[in-house]
Structures are given as structure tokens and as C-alpha cells.
Design a protein around this motif. Structure first.
Motif, PDB file in Angstrom:
ATOM      1  N   GLY A  54       0.823  -1.192   0.000  1.00 42.72           N
ATOM      2  CA  GLY A  54       0.000   0.000   0.000  1.00 42.72           C
ATOM      3  C   GLY A  54       0.863   1.249   0.000  1.00 42.72           C
ATOM      4  N   ASN A  55       0.211   2.398  -0.074  1.00 43.91           N
ATOM      5  CA  ASN A  55       0.913   3.672  -0.151  1.00 43.91           C
ATOM      6  C   ASN A  55       0.635   4.456   1.111  1.00 43.91           C
ATOM      7  OD1 ASN A  55       2.423   5.715  -1.137  1.00 43.91           O
ATOM      8  ND2 ASN A  55       0.925   6.445  -2.619  1.00 43.91           N
ATOM      9  N   LYS A  93       1.815   2.276  -7.506  1.00 42.26           N
ATOM     10  CA  LYS A  93       1.191   2.629  -6.237  1.00 42.26           C
ATOM     11  C   LYS A  93       0.754   4.077  -6.355  1.00 42.26           C
ATOM     12  CE  LYS A  93       2.524  -1.306  -4.354  1.00 42.26           C
ATOM     13  NZ  LYS A  93       1.598  -2.367  -3.933  1.00 42.26           N
TER      14      LYS A  93
END
Length: 339
Positions: free
Chosen positions: A215-216, A320
Motif C-alpha cells: 500500500g501507499n 502505487k
């Protein structure tokens, strides 16, 4: 100074993240005897320099108290470095092997590296070392200075490991990779090992797999892996990098990777911090284990990167994406190739 040059570490990290403590612990070690330190603080009282003197009162320390080093850097830093290198060492001292610049917590690395580029005759090996405060994690990512520091870092050291739960330390590498997947990460509860590793020589090969980033962690920072879509000639690669830097300007935070070009039997190591590129150099391996460029940028999307000419040079993968809300104003800057 040795004929092989010396290491120059830019020690950066946000306010209160443990930079001075990390440096002080290193300076207490025997191998720090051949180290000089430059301290910059965004104020007129040089407290960090006083604290560091407690570790080694014979240590060469120069203090820059003219404000944040990235804002008012001028010629002061270059002059200080030149004096540290050229001033004769005591007869019983070993040759100077490293200089450590401790920046203020609000310094941006780019202007510092630009100044260091003017000192190419000293053949310094420059690396940015960042600190990542585990007690605050990504909370300070709302400050652009913190994100720029992490993105620019060649190595990131997890700090305050004794103040967090074991799970936070276990997850430190993935948390840091969400901001910079190409940086070396030092995340250990063993303080002695962490301090030693923080200022050790850097490895050369970049990590190119960002698929594992879960994830970011920042709503405006995008990560992607650009893989060659076809054979690449060096002029096309140079043009693509120049156009990318020109299009993104200050939104470009970091590029690092290996690219095989038709003119060379070995891959080229490509690296930049902001829009300032190090000269591409041939890596002494027969072939790249992975060919591609990790790109870290702010307020950018996949469509915009796909429009960089020459078109079709790279395929973008492991994207991402950031949240484009709150996009900052854009500025067009040309890339700078420096020694």
C-alpha cells in the motif's frame, strides 16, 4: 585523506527523529576517530554541536548556524568542507575517512547535494542517511520535508526501537518501503549493530521489486517500476530522463535502478535525488539481475508518466497511486547531470 577518496554522509531526518543521538553513539565508537562532523541548525544556538562534543572532545566539528542548510547554503558549506579536507591532520592521527553533515530537521537534501557536486575534485562518495522515528511512523509524512528526506535517502535507520512494540519493529521495513523501496533499511533492536550499520559503506545494487510494498502510506506520493519495453539506446534513455525531470520538476523525488543500453555490454546504474542526476555509470556485472527504474514522485499519475517522450520506452508496473486531492502547484525544471 586517502587516495581512494572519502565518504560524505548527509545525515537527515525530521525534527526529533533521533539524528543527534544516532550520530553521538557513532562518534563514541573507535572507528569514528577518522571522522569530521559538520552540524547545521536552524537557529543561532548550536546545541547539537555541544552535545556531540560530549562523545569526543577531540573531534573536528564545524558548526553552520546560519539557518537551515538547504535554504541559506551559499558557499559556507563548500568552504567548510574544503577546509576540513585540506587542513593537515595531527601527526599521530589517521587520514580523514569520512565527513558527516548533520542537517537540521527541516532541511531538504537536494540543495545540499547540489553544493557537494561543486567539490568533485575531492572524489567524495556521497550518501544520504535518513532516520525514521518508529514512535511516530508515517504521521510526520504530512510535512513535505520529511517525505523528501526519506525519498532522497540511500539508507534509512529506524530509530527509537526501544520505545515501540515488537510488532512495530517487525513492520518497520515495510513501513519505510512505502516511502522509499530502494533505500537500504536498518531496523534492529540491537543498538550497537544499528549504529555500526548506519555509517557503513553502501551496497551498490538497487532493489527493484516494489510489488511487496503493501500500500501507499502517503496520499500524495506515487511509486512505480518502469521496465524497458524494448531495446534502449543511450540517447533515448537520456532524453527520457531529461523529459521526465522537466515535466515533474519538484514533484520528482527519487529515481534509482539499472538499465541495459545497446551501447554497453553491462547495465548502467541510474540515480537521482530530485532533478539532480548522478552520472550514469557502468555496473561491473555481466548482466542486470533486474532491469528497470524505481520512480518516487509526488502528485503524479500513471497517465502523465506514460506521456513522457520517447513514448513506449518503458512499461510502468507495480504502480502505487497517490490521492490526487490537494495537488500542489507544478514547476518545470530541467535535469542536472553532475559529477
Amino acid at each position: 585523506m586517502s587516495g581512494d577518496g572519502l565518504d560524505f554522509f548527509v545525515l537527515t531526518g525530521f525534527l526529533g527523529s533521533g539524528k543527534t543521538t544516532l550520530l553521538r553513539d557513532f562518534l563514541g565508537r573507535p572507528e569514528a576517530a577518522d571522522t569530521a562532523v559538520i552540524v547545521n541548525e536552524a537557529g543561532e544556538i548550536g546545541l547539537d554541536g555541544i552535545v556531540l562534543r560530549e562523545s569526543n572532545d577531540e573531534l573536528p566539528i564545524a558548526t553552520l548556524a546560519n539557518g537551515c542548510v538547504c535554504c541559506q547554503i551559499g558557499s559556507d558549506l563548500a568552504f567548510t568542507i574544503d577546509r576540513l579536507i585540506t587542513t593537515p591532520r595531527p601527526a599521530d592521527a589517521r587520514p580523514l575517512r569520512r565527513i558527516i553533515l548533520e542537517t537540521s530537521g527541516i532541511s531538504m537534501p537536494g540543495p545540499v547535494l547540489r553544493t557537494l557536486a561543486t567539490l568533485a575534485e575531492h572524489r567524495m562518495r556521497v550518501a544520504v542517511i535518513g532516520t525514521f522515528d518508529l514512535t511516530r511512523g508515517g504521521d510526520v509524512a504530512t510535512y513535505e520535508e520529511a517525505v523528501a528526506q526519506w525519498a532522497a535517502a540511500h539508507r534509512i535507520v529506524a530509530t527509537k526501537t526501544d520505545l515501540v512494540a515488537p510488532a512495530d519493529l517487525t513492520n518497520a521495513t515495510s513501513a519505510i518501503a512505502a516511502f522509499n523501496p530502494v533505500a537500504e533499511v536498518v531496523a534492529t533492536a540491537d543498538r550497537t549493530s544499528a549504529v555500526k550499520a548506519a555509517f557503513a559503506p553502501l551496497t551498490t545494487l538497487p532493489r527493484l521489486d516494489i510489488a511487496a510494498v503493501s500500500g501507499n502510506a502517503h496520499p500524495r506520493v506515487a511509486l512505480c517500476l518502469a521496465r524497458p519495453a524494448r531495446e534502449i539506446a543511450y540517447p533515448d534513455l537520456a532524453a527520457w530522463l531529461d523529459n521526465l525531470a522537466g515535466a515533474l520538476g519538484e514533484r520528482l523525488l527519487r529515481i534509482k535502478g539499472l538499465v541495459q543500453v545497446v551501447e554497453s555490454p553491462r547495465p548502467l546504474l541510474i540515480e537521482c535525488v530530485g532533478t539532480m542526476f548522478s552520472p550514469p555509470r557502468t555496473l561491473q556485472v555481466e548482466s542486470a539481475p533486474l532491469s528497470g527504474l524505481v520512480i518516487i514522485a509526488r502528485d503524479v499519475d500513471e497517465v502523465e508518466l506514460g506521456q513522457v517522450a520517447p513514448l513506449g520506452l518503458f512499461d510502468l508496473s507495480s504502480w502505487k497511486a497517490p490521492d490526487r486531492n490537494g495537488t500542489s502547484a507544478r514547476r518545470a525544471l530541467k535535469a542536472e547531470w553532475v559529477a
